[in-house]
Design a protein around this motif. Structure first.
Motif: not given
Length: 281
Positions: A119, A173-175
């Motif tokens: 991310g 966003r990978g979070w």
């Protein structure tokens, strides 16, 4: 050659095994026989009951106990938990593995690589987060172990919908974002307690410390513990905390009858009972 240990116990610490005065319910601070296990700047901060302390010592003698916390290694080292020292401990929500008290640099390198590939960067996250908050309701903004960040907030003035909106922005966003009391954590998806527990389990089996078929039992109270609880062979959560507020359930996860520091005793008794180990008298 010693007999392999039959079970691995991965347990969260704050509000699962150890409790600040504020995390206790009712008159527990005054009515319970407590042992302080953490001092901060000279003042007592975290406690277990004396019964829980004895239970933990007994459990540690029979099982491979792995403290598993979102605290940074520095924050974890402040705790003098009964039963230590620990062969393995997991800090920074799985971002750091400590072996005999020393950080494992190889694990951290693999985590850093996964974060980069999974991310956006921590810098991008913190830049966006700062644009969404104000001093009117945020008292602290902290970056932890160069891996993730968290806010300390005034829950009463925290804007409605902030957490959901922020988590939505992060999720693409990978979070992810979650709230534990006054703290709002923003965490890379690749930094996860369950992955670190699986790695410790593998190492201990490969070295003959754990039996090859040794199950994993786990405990935790927050959303950041959920994956670890689901991944375990069996798990338990206290009747308080973030997962309780979410009414989070899973078929292999039990829930304590008690809340507050009494839940810590119940969790330790559950570990011993489920693993068919001796129970402290």
């Amino acid at each position: 050659m010693s007999t392999p240990t039959p079970v691995l116990v991965a347990t969260d610490l704050d509000r699962t095994l150890i409790y600040s005065r504020a995390a206790m319910t009712g008159d527990q601070f005054d009515s319970r026989d407590l042992m302080c296990v953490e001092y901060y700047e000279g003042a007592p901060l975290s406690y277990v009951t004396t019964d829980a302390a004895q239970q933990l010592r007994t459990l540690t003698a029979e099982a491979e106990v792995v403290p598993t916390t979102t605290r940074t290694p520095e924050q974890f080292r402040r705790i003098d938990l009964p039963g230590g020292p620990w062969r393995y401990a997991i800090a920074s929500n799985g971002g750091s593995i400590l072996e005999d008290g020393r950080l494992d640099p190889h694990w951290r390198t693999s985590v850093d690589r996964a974060v980069r590939e999974g991310g956006v960067s921590l810098d991008e996250i913190t830049t966006e987060l700062r644009s969404r908050i104000s001093e009117e309701w945020v008292s602290k903004f902290r970056i932890a172990d160069d891996l993730f960040c968290y806010l300390v907030v005034d829950v009463g003035t925290q804007p409605a919908g902030f957490l959901d909106d922020w988590n939505d922005w992060c999720s693409s966003r990978g979070w992810n974002a979650s709230q534990q009391g006054r703290k709002i954590y923003t965490m890379p998806n690749s930094v996860c307690k369950s992955r670190a527990v699986a790695e410790v389990h593998r190492r201990l089996r490969d070295r003959g410390v754990l039996a090859h078929d040794a199950p994993v039992f786990a405990a935790g109270d927050g959303a950041l513990d959920a994956e670890m609880l689901k991944a375990a062979d069996a798990a338990i959560r206290p009747r308080h905390g973030e997962l309780e507020l979410m009414d989070w359930r899973h078929p292999t996860v039990s829930v304590t009858a008690a809340a507050g520091v009494a839940a810590g005793e119940e969790i330790l008794a559950w570990f011993a009972r489920t693993a068919r180990l001796p129970v402290a008298s």
